[in-house]
Design an enzyme around this catalytic site. Structure first.
Site, PDB file in Angstrom:
ATOM      1  N   GLU A 193      -8.930   1.936   8.207  1.00 40.77           N
ATOM      2  CA  GLU A 193      -8.453   1.451   6.905  1.00 40.77           C
ATOM      3  C   GLU A 193      -8.756  -0.022   6.700  1.00 40.77           C
ATOM      4  O   GLU A 193      -8.881  -0.492   5.572  1.00 40.77           O
ATOM      5  CB  GLU A 193      -6.933   1.706   6.853  1.00 40.77           C
ATOM      6  CG  GLU A 193      -6.333   1.732   5.484  1.00 40.77           C
ATOM      7  CD  GLU A 193      -4.847   2.100   5.500  1.00 40.77           C
ATOM      8  OE1 GLU A 193      -4.346   2.606   6.531  1.00 40.77           O
ATOM      9  OE2 GLU A 193      -4.197   1.877   4.477  1.00 40.77           O
TER      10      GLU A 193
ATOM     11  N   ASP B  13       4.805   7.225  11.812  1.00 48.53           N
ATOM     12  CA  ASP B  13       4.456   5.819  11.614  1.00 48.53           C
ATOM     13  C   ASP B  13       3.888   5.247  12.908  1.00 48.53           C
ATOM     14  O   ASP B  13       4.433   5.493  13.986  1.00 48.53           O
ATOM     15  CB  ASP B  13       5.715   5.043  11.190  1.00 48.53           C
ATOM     16  CG  ASP B  13       5.378   3.680  10.630  1.00 48.53           C
ATOM     17  OD1 ASP B  13       4.706   2.896  11.328  1.00 48.53           O
ATOM     18  OD2 ASP B  13       5.779   3.394   9.493  1.00 48.53           O
TER      19      ASP B  13
ATOM     20  N   HIS C  84      -2.754  13.174  -0.923  1.00 48.68           N
ATOM     21  CA  HIS C  84      -2.369  11.961  -0.179  1.00 48.68           C
ATOM     22  C   HIS C  84      -1.412  11.135  -1.047  1.00 48.68           C
ATOM     23  O   HIS C  84      -1.834  10.213  -1.749  1.00 48.68           O
ATOM     24  CB  HIS C  84      -3.629  11.166   0.191  1.00 48.68           C
ATOM     25  CG  HIS C  84      -3.382   9.995   1.096  1.00 48.68           C
ATOM     26  ND1 HIS C  84      -4.225   9.661   2.129  1.00 48.68           N
ATOM     27  CD2 HIS C  84      -2.392   9.065   1.126  1.00 48.68           C
ATOM     28  CE1 HIS C  84      -3.774   8.587   2.754  1.00 48.68           C
ATOM     29  NE2 HIS C  84      -2.661   8.193   2.140  1.00 48.68           N
TER      30      HIS C  84
ATOM     31  N   ASP D  30       0.073   5.651  -3.328  1.00 49.37           N
ATOM     32  CA  ASP D  30       1.419   5.152  -3.658  1.00 49.37           C
ATOM     33  C   ASP D  30       1.450   4.728  -5.131  1.00 49.37           C
ATOM     34  O   ASP D  30       1.134   3.574  -5.451  1.00 49.37           O
ATOM     35  CB  ASP D  30       1.750   3.940  -2.776  1.00 49.37           C
ATOM     36  CG  ASP D  30       1.730   4.263  -1.293  1.00 49.37           C
ATOM     37  OD1 ASP D  30       2.734   4.757  -0.776  1.00 49.37           O
ATOM     38  OD2 ASP D  30       0.682   4.027  -0.643  1.00 49.37           O
TER      39      ASP D  30
HETATM   40  P1  IMP Z   1       7.428   7.392   3.366  1.00 46.72           P
HETATM   41  O1  IMP Z   1       6.779   7.970   4.587  1.00 46.72           O
HETATM   42  O2  IMP Z   1       7.847   8.447   2.363  1.00 46.72           O
HETATM   43  O3  IMP Z   1       8.571   6.480   3.717  1.00 46.72           O
HETATM   44  O4  IMP Z   1       6.326   6.539   2.594  1.00 46.72           O
HETATM   45  C1  IMP Z   1       6.109   5.169   2.799  1.00 46.72           C
HETATM   46  C2  IMP Z   1       5.430   4.875   4.116  1.00 46.72           C
HETATM   47  O5  IMP Z   1       4.095   5.403   4.073  1.00 46.72           O
HETATM   48  C3  IMP Z   1       5.238   3.398   4.391  1.00 46.72           C
HETATM   49  O6  IMP Z   1       6.295   2.838   5.102  1.00 46.72           O
HETATM   50  C4  IMP Z   1       3.972   3.343   5.225  1.00 46.72           C
HETATM   51  O7  IMP Z   1       4.283   3.490   6.583  1.00 46.72           O
HETATM   52  C5  IMP Z   1       3.212   4.561   4.794  1.00 46.72           C
HETATM   53  N1  IMP Z   1       2.082   4.197   3.913  1.00 46.72           N
HETATM   54  C6  IMP Z   1       2.057   4.165   2.582  1.00 46.72           C
HETATM   55  N2  IMP Z   1       0.829   3.794   2.145  1.00 46.72           N
HETATM   56  C7  IMP Z   1       0.066   3.624   3.236  1.00 46.72           C
HETATM   57  C8  IMP Z   1      -1.293   3.233   3.436  1.00 46.72           C
HETATM   58  O8  IMP Z   1      -2.092   2.994   2.536  1.00 46.72           O
HETATM   59  N3  IMP Z   1      -1.698   3.127   4.735  1.00 46.72           N
HETATM   60  C9  IMP Z   1      -0.882   3.410   5.808  1.00 46.72           C
HETATM   61  N4  IMP Z   1       0.387   3.776   5.635  1.00 46.72           N
HETATM   62  C10 IMP Z   1       0.860   3.880   4.374  1.00 46.72           C
HETATM   63 ZN    ZN Z   2      -1.743   6.418   2.689  1.00 47.39          ZN
END
Ligand code: IMP
Ligand code: ZN
Length: 346
Positions: free
Chosen positions: A221, A159, A31, A299
């Site tokens: 969450e 998303d 994750h 992250d």
């Molecule tokens: P990306 O998909 O590579 O752009 O990664 C960042 C995106 O992952 C963010 O814009 C969030 O939509 C999603 N994201 C990152 N951490 C979380 C979390 O803890 N909960 C829900 N979504 C997350």
């Molecule tokens: Zn996540």
């Protein structure tokens, strides 16, 4: 990569032999969000190039955000955390910068004398920008990931705030790439947990699963998520769940009965304040049930952690950690490897 916060404190409390044990432990990171896992040095370089370019309309915000990422800033709620991503996105909007960011993430997890993990599933939501389509975005990430062969799988994230047109496009891309035999192993539902109606995504996950892609869902969450939403998400028959912090008894019974792996992100939950302390973290319940879990980072960029440090939170003595034995931690590492999405299966 410099780390800080609760996981860094746990890691610092370990004896050298315990650190060596964690380094040699077989484990998978399942994750990790791409744009949330870019090493700070790579962000700084991308930021510098952005600020030096004649066209940098978001220069002030980029400069301020990089400062916050370096020094850390207290999050009041999980909403504060999401505000960082639109800024990072200015820095990964071309195929070239996205490829560099992806290489940085892969390098942080998989290279060096002591790689963070033996296997990485990297997730990302394909973004359409002025410079690339969603499909080119996914191909750019896959091109980099596939250099690591069977050590990496890619997950396409959807998303929650996207509408029907986008999820249909994402589904088409996922099925096409899967059909081409690319290392796309699964799909994910992520984004601000209070947004969107999860029923809208049912078809996406149904079709993805039918095509043999693994399914993982961010679920329960935040405390305000409803039991109805959680049950709806569980009806999609996910293989894994992200966080699963606020499950009621009915939902928990389904998760246990179906042996659905829970991706646990300790620092993420503590810093976003969805969990107040390690002592009250829901991991304890899963450990008690000997339920399938995977320790993950979520992250590493905003949370300033590492997979090694997340495992240190298991091994360190309370109050810094959970005080598990090395055998228990080894078993958790093995669980994470068992929970990988396999190419060609769902
Ligand atoms: P990306 O998909 O590579 O752009 O990664 C960042 C995106 O992952 C963010 O814009 C969030 O939509 C999603 N994201 C990152 N951490 C979380 C979390 O803890 N909960 C829900 N979504 C997350
Ligand atoms: Zn996540």
């Amino acid at each position: 990569m410099a780390i800080a916060g609760p996981a860094a404190a746990a890691l610092a409390s370990l004896k050298p032999g315990q650190v060596a044990f964690l380094q040699s432990l077989e484990k998978a990171e399942l994750h990790a969000h791409l744009n949330g896992s870019i090493p700070i040095a790579v962000i700084q370089q991308l930021g510098k190039e952005y600020l030096d370019s004649p066209l940098s309309p978001h220069g002030d915000a980029v400069y301020a955000t990089i400062g916050q990422l370096i020094h850390g800033s207290e999050l009041e709620t999980i909403d504060d955390f999401f505000s960082v991503f639109p800024i990072i996105y200015h820095l990964t909007s071309t195929p070239e910068s996205l490829a560099r960011a992806t290489r940085g993430v892969l390098n942080a997890f998989l290279d060096g004398d002591h790689p963070q993990c033996n296997y990485l599933e990297l997730r990302t939501g394909p973004r359409e920008t002025e410079y690339m389509s969603r499909e080119l975005y996914m191909r750019t990430v896959l091109n980099e990931a596939e250099k690591y062969e069977e050590r990496v799988g890619v997950i396409l994230s959807l998303d929650r705030k996207t509408g029907q047109k986008t999820w249909q496009e994402c589904l088409d891309i996922a099925l096409k790439l899967k059909g081409e035999g690319r290392r796309l192993v699964g799909v994910d539902l992520c984004g601000e947990p209070s947004m969107g109606d999860v029923a809208d995504f049912q078809t996406f996950f149904y079709e993805a699963k039918k095509a043999g892609l693994g399914v993982t869902l961010h679920i329960a969450e935040i405390v305000s998520g409803t039991p109805e939403e959680t049950l709806k998400l569980l009806s999609f028959q996910p293989d894994r769940l992200g966080h699963a912090t606020f499950l009621n008894k009915e939902a928990m019974d389904i998760v246990i009965k179906n042996n659905i792996c829970v991706e646990i992100c300790l620092t993420s939950n503590l810093l976003c304040k969805t969990v107040t302390a390690l002592e009250s973290h829901h991991i304890r319940q899963y450990l008690k049930e000997n339920h399938l879990i995977a320790i993950c980072t979520d992250d590493i960029l905003p949370f300033r952690t590492s997979l090694l440090a997340e495992y240190a939170l298991l091994l360190a003595q309370p109050p810094l950690g959970l005080g598990l034995t090395e055998d228990e931690v080894k078993e958790i590492g093995e669980m994470s490897l068992r929970a990988r999405f396999k190419i060609g299966s769902s």
